[in-house]
Design an enzyme around this catalytic site. Structure first.
Site, PDB file in Angstrom:
ATOM      1  CG  ASP A 168      23.948 -17.613  50.768  1.00 20.12           C
ATOM      2  OD1 ASP A 168      24.018 -18.659  50.683  1.00 20.12           O
ATOM      3  OD2 ASP A 168      24.260 -16.552  50.213  1.00 20.12           O
TER       4      ASP A 168
HETATM    5  C1  BGC Z   1      25.326 -18.780  47.608  1.00 18.00           C
HETATM    6  C2  BGC Z   1      23.815 -18.917  47.643  1.00 18.00           C
HETATM    7  C3  BGC Z   1      23.435 -20.337  47.240  1.00 18.00           C
HETATM    8  C4  BGC Z   1      23.971 -21.294  48.429  1.00 18.00           C
HETATM    9  C5  BGC Z   1      23.501 -22.709  48.392  1.00 18.00           C
HETATM   10  C6  BGC Z   1      25.980 -19.839  48.556  1.00 18.00           C
HETATM   11  O1  BGC Z   1      27.179 -19.802  48.346  1.00 18.00           O
HETATM   12  O2  BGC Z   1      25.417 -17.559  48.000  1.00 18.00           O
HETATM   13  O3  BGC Z   1      23.334 -18.100  46.388  1.00 18.00           O
HETATM   14  O4  BGC Z   1      21.921 -20.603  47.160  1.00 18.00           O
HETATM   15  O5  BGC Z   1      25.402 -20.964  48.177  1.00 18.00           O
HETATM   16  O6  BGC Z   1      24.332 -23.219  47.185  1.00 18.00           O
END
Ligand code: BGC
Length: 753
Positions: free
Chosen positions: A279
């Site tokens: 993430d």
């Molecule tokens: C979120 C994810 C997301 C990623 C990319 C993160 O902050 O937890 O769910 O896919 O950002 O945008």
């Protein structure tokens, strides 16, 4: 026989394709330097678009040309995507194309209802179709990778990301995960309208303590296996091409560095062969978790099984040094690089890096009338009718209504959180929806209340994208205007709830009620004596105690996407008879949280005797929720016959048919979701009071009856034991069939070995 031959043939073809891919990737990797291999592990997001994290990537162009980027996310539109793809293909030494990802969570530009809403439809084929349309629009917009489905089990409505989930049940959650992946990936990733899906957030992200986002998670293995892991596992079984690790810790090791989780469980036990991405800056965040400096945590992440580093550049800046120091091996870098290249290969990017960059597609395939029509068709099925006294709903298409509330004529908050490419200007407001659906009705609109009178909260909500408009008039003036509209009308429809960014990422709330100033409006409206209908928009279950006591009808609509206003009007005026069923429990108050239907019994279960002291209960609130899992009313009524079982003493691998007759006992046609639950009252470990094991949708005309039969097999009786073995135990079982998890008809059986 023919089927077997076909299967064998498919197996040979898959093997031959794999061999071809391996040979290609091996040849390519033979030409790559260590730096170029590490470069493939770097996923960046350029500034200037919607940022989904606290930092954005720097020097993106230079890094692409230098072969230091494997993929980009956060940009879309074939014209924009073409530029970086050309840089990678023309200017980097080995011409390796980039992956292009985005958070396509509930539709791309045609925005569908938020995932929690979609789950309330219990409509797997339409859920699959929503992902199919999202994939078509996303690929038309230059993308080949979507960060969806999010399958985290969520039992805590304080957690803002419950809005992105399918709620609290692992069985339903697993089926939805599979449907979404089928919709996104189709059967061939290299087809230009399919995308690589990414199941997230692995694992247990939804169990953050106290519902505070990114907070600590701590749970027993048996609870993990039984309740939290099944949807991720189902995604792997459905062939998901990528997995995103979560921010939280699992067994005291952050997921991104957790070798047991990412390698032993995911890859070895479940057989996942795809790409594993972190993430957003999750590697860097392990410094704050207390696992060491950037070099250390990056090495830990790689060794655990991580392939791609999202935004943090820990891999890019430290892995080579760690290799020199012998902290990681060349084989570990190669393994990760291979997986990134394999994803690109499967998407067909080596054959044609511009495969997803057909500039004629957006106009033809995005936000088409058909896609919008489907969005409406889906949205009506996500609404949950929570209350409807004296058949207040549906409304007549004549007379007058007072339409009030902060969401009654708001366009900016219709799509719901995580609509990265959705354009709120395309959304239909509730006022417009009513005007289109019931043109003869006189509508008196008054805003009545802002979302909240908490100015700090408004500043926070507006810090990112400024979607909360504030009417500067004093609270009382707004209320008076609404009350006047109510007095001049036959009924009041109050469209209330949360602003869309009050749920979603980093949007936890400790008080999940309707904001106080909106409640003040409701109290004033109640005093007019006019029938009071609430349309509640929110990204989570809310505590609606007062509202349930005083409103005549409550329709929970969540955030319904582009066609929200039309869908709400369709349901309010009876063009569609609501059929949604809750997938997350609505608590009476925050103190009951976590509250979910598949809980354990305890040694001192409370059985309703008020003065019994030593029981598992509260002094100030009942144990049961305001609205249970599976709950949802209809404009008609359904009655259930007793459950009959084809056998009451089955043995071994027998199957038992459990049947009820469901009758539409009301006066309009409607759809019911008939739910099957099973209880295992005596076992070698404690079991929950009941678990969902099946459901069927039946559409019945008034007066019509239908037999609904479920086949129960020993597979559905299996559970995890203390040693994590998975099997069923002979003995007594109860089969429950009903309209929600609390209202069921039951029958018992004894299943022998
Ligand atoms: C979120 C994810 C997301 C990623 C990319 C993160 O902050 O937890 O769910 O896919 O950002 O945008």
């Amino acid at each position: 026989m023919k089927k077997l031959l076909l299967l064998m043939l498919a197996g040979f073809t898959a093997q031959a394709q794999d061999a071809k891919m391996n040979a290609f990737v091996t040849r390519l990797m033979g030409q790559m330097t260590v730096d170029e291999k590490i470069g493939q592990l770097n996923l960046v997001t350029p500034g200037g678009f919607t940022a989904t994290g606290a930092t954005v990537s720097q020097n993106v162009e230079a890094n692409i040309k230098a072969g230091k980027v494997g993929g980009l996310f956060g940009i879309y539109d074939p014209k924009l995507v073409r530029k970086p793809q050309e840089m990678a293909v023309n200017d980097s030494r080995l011409h390796i194309p980039l992956l292009f990802g985005l958070d396509v969570i509930h539709g791309h530009k045609t925005s569908f209802p938020i995932p929690l809403a979609i789950s309330c439809s219990w409509d797997l084929s339409r859920i699959e179709q929503s992902a199919r349309i999202a994939a078509t629009e996303a690929t038309a917009d230059g993308l080949n990778w979507v960060f969806s489905p999010m399958v985290d089990i969520a039992r805590d409505p304080r957690w803002g990301r419950i809005s992105e989930s399918s709620g609290e049940d692992p069985y339903l959650g697993s089926l939805i995960a599979k449907a979404m992946i089928r919709g996104y990936q189709g059967s061939n990733l290299s087809v230009p309208n399919t995308v690589l899906a990414c199941v997230k957030h692995f694992a247990l992200y939804g169990a953050a303590e106290a519902g505070r986002d990114y907070n600590t998670v701590d749970m027993s293995r048996i609870k993990m296996y039984e309740y939290y892991l099944p949807p991720y596992k189902a995604a792997v079984e459905a062939g998901v091409g990528s997995v995103m690790s979560s921010f939280n810790e699992v067994d005291a090791v952050p997921a991104t560095a957790n070798r047991w989780l990412l390698t032993d469980l995911l890859r070895k036990q479940w057989g996942f062969k795809g790409l594993l991405v972190t993430d957003y800056t999750a590697i860097n965040e392990m410094i704050a978790h207390g696992l060491g400096d950037l070099k250390q945590v990056s090495a830990l992440a790689l060794k655990a099984g991580t392939d791609m580093d999202m935004v943090g550049e820990g891999f890019l800046t430290t892995l080579k040094q760690s290799l020199k120091e012998g902290k990681i091996t060349q084989a570990e870098i190669d393994q990760a690089c291979r997986r990134v290249l394999e994803a690109k290969y499967k998407l067909g990017l080596f054959d044609d890096p511009y495969r997803y960059l057909d500039e004629s597609r957006p106009a033809r395939e995005i936000l088409t009338p058909q896609n919008r029509a489907f969005a409406r068709e889906l949205a009506v099925r996500t609404h949950v009718l929570l209350k409807n006294s004296h058949q207040t709903l549906p409304l007549k298409k004549s007379g007058s209504i007072a339409l009030v509330g902060p969401l009654a004529n708001d366009r900016k908050n219709m799509l719901g959180t995580w609509n990265i490419a959705g354009d709120w200007k395309q959304a239909v407001t509730v006022l417009e929806g009513i005007q289109h659906v019931a043109g003869n009705v006189t509508v008196k609109y008054a805003k009545g209340a802002n979302f909240t009178s908490d100015t700090l909260l408004i500043r926070r909500l507006n810090a990112q994208n400024g979607l909360v408009d504030v009417d500067p008039r004093p609270t009382q003036v707004l209320i008076d205007e609404a009350v006047q509209a109510a007095q001049q009308s036959d009924v009041v429809v109050a469209v209330i709830g949360e602003a869309q960014e009050m749920s979603g990422e980093a949007a936890s709330r400790s008080d999940i009620g309707i904001p106080e100033n909106q409640q003040e409006l409701l109290r004033a409206l109640k005093k007019t004596g006019k029938p009071l209908i609430l349309v509640v928009m929110s990204g989570r279950p809310l505590t609606l105690g007062w509202e349930n006591e005083h409103a005549d009808a409550i329709l929970q609509t969540w955030f319904g996407g582009t066609e929200s206003g039309h869908a709400i009007a369709d349901v309010l005026f009876g063009n569609y008879n609501p059929s949604g069923k809750l997938t997350a429990t609505f608590p009476r108050n925050v103190g009951q949280i976590p509250i979910y239907y598949n809980h354990k019994n305890t040694g001192r279960p409370y059985q309703g005797v008020l003065l019994d002291k030593f029981k598992s209960r509260y002094l100030d609130v009942p144990n049961d929720p305001l609205f249970p899992f599976g709950y949802g009313l209809s404009y008609t009524t359904f009655t259930y016959s007793p459950v009959t079982l084809s056998k009451t003493r089955p043995k071994g691998n027998d199957q038992v048919e459990a049947t009820v007759t469901v009758t539409n006992s009301g006066s309009v046609a409607g759809e019911e979701t008939v739910q099957l639950y099973i209880t295992d009252p005596v076992a070698s470990v404690t079991r929950s009071v009941k678990d969902l094991k099946g459901f069927q949708k039946v559409f019945l005309q008034p007066g019509e009856s239908r037999k609904v039969t479920f086949t129960v097999t020993p597979e559905q009786l299996k559970f995890y034991h203390s040693d994590l073995s998975y099997d069923w135990e002979p003995g007594e079982f109860q089969v429950h069939i009903g309209t929600n998890s609390a209202e069921v008809k039951s029958a018992g059986m004894n299943w022998g070995r």
